[in-house]
Design a protein around this motif. Structure first.
Motif, short mmCIF file in Angstrom:
data_model
loop_
_atom_site.label_atom_id
_atom_site.label_comp_id
_atom_site.label_asym_id
_atom_site.label_seq_id
_atom_site.Cartn_x
_atom_site.Cartn_y
_atom_site.Cartn_z
N ASN A 140 -10.06 -101.67 1.79
CA ASN A 140 -9.01 -102.63 2.16
C ASN A 140 -9.06 -102.80 3.66
OD1 ASN A 140 -6.21 -102.96 3.44
ND2 ASN A 140 -5.86 -103.70 1.36
N GLU A 141 -9.00 -104.05 4.14
CA GLU A 141 -9.19 -104.31 5.57
C GLU A 141 -7.89 -104.47 6.35
OE1 GLU A 141 -11.08 -108.03 6.50
OE2 GLU A 141 -10.27 -109.00 4.71
N ASP A 142 -6.74 -104.24 5.73
CA ASP A 142 -5.47 -104.54 6.39
C ASP A 142 -4.72 -103.34 6.93
OD1 ASP A 142 -4.90 -107.02 3.83
OD2 ASP A 142 -5.78 -107.25 5.84
N TYR A 143 -5.25 -102.12 6.73
CA TYR A 143 -4.49 -100.94 7.11
C TYR A 143 -5.20 -100.15 8.19
CZ TYR A 143 -1.33 -101.61 3.21
OH TYR A 143 -0.38 -102.11 2.36
N TYR B 159 -12.16 -100.76 7.74
CA TYR B 159 -11.50 -100.76 6.44
C TYR B 159 -10.87 -99.41 6.12
CZ TYR B 159 -13.78 -105.17 5.36
OH TYR B 159 -14.16 -106.49 5.36
N GLU C 285 -4.00 -103.16 -3.95
CA GLU C 285 -4.17 -103.76 -2.64
C GLU C 285 -5.61 -103.68 -2.14
OE1 GLU C 285 -0.58 -103.11 0.14
OE2 GLU C 285 -0.54 -101.38 -1.22
N ASP D 95 -9.49 -104.48 -1.94
CA ASP D 95 -10.21 -105.73 -2.12
C ASP D 95 -11.59 -105.55 -2.75
OD1 ASP D 95 -8.88 -106.15 1.06
OD2 ASP D 95 -8.18 -107.30 -0.68
#
Length: 127
Positions: free
Chosen positions: A99-102, A32, A113, A115
């Protein structure tokens, strides 16, 4: 249950240092991006620093450049915010978020952004 716990806040004098911790339970912080945010009384939430899952660092706030650093200890599943040369204007509740997308970069400084959010820890800088 995924949970972030921010800790390490307290009352310090101007010029002193403090280290905040953001510990995760229920998931591995390794995957994350973790951001630190703060909110002072009567002010909007402000992004401070972020470290991506790949270790990239984004400074959200010019006011902390050269004074605050962010790091992660994956073995301890914890991200740290090292704050030095603290000023009264650093007084705020500090929050960490995940956040797990970056991987290479970080989410935007607005925080929308992210979570998952920790509960916040109070930092007061006063003489």
């Amino acid at each position: 249950q995924l949970q972030l716990v921010a800790s390490g806040g307290g009352l310090v004098q101007p010029g002193e240092s403090l280290r905040l911790s953001c510990a995760a339970s229920g998931f591995r912080l390794t995957y994350y991006a973790i951001g630190w945010f703060r909110q002072a009384p009567g002010k909007e939430r402000e992004g401070v620093l972020c470290i991506s899952s790949g270790g990239g660092i984004t400074n959200y706030a010019d006011s902390v450049k050269g004074r605050f650093t962010i790091s992660r200890d994956n073995a301890k599943n914890t991200v740290y915010l090292q704050m030095s040369s603290l000023k009264p204007e650093d007084t705020a509740v500090y929050y960490c978020a995940a956040n797990e997308d970056y991987y290479y970069t970080c989410p935007g400084s607005g925080g929308v952004e992210y979570d998952y959010w920790g509960q916040g820890t109070q930092v007061t800088v006063s003489s």
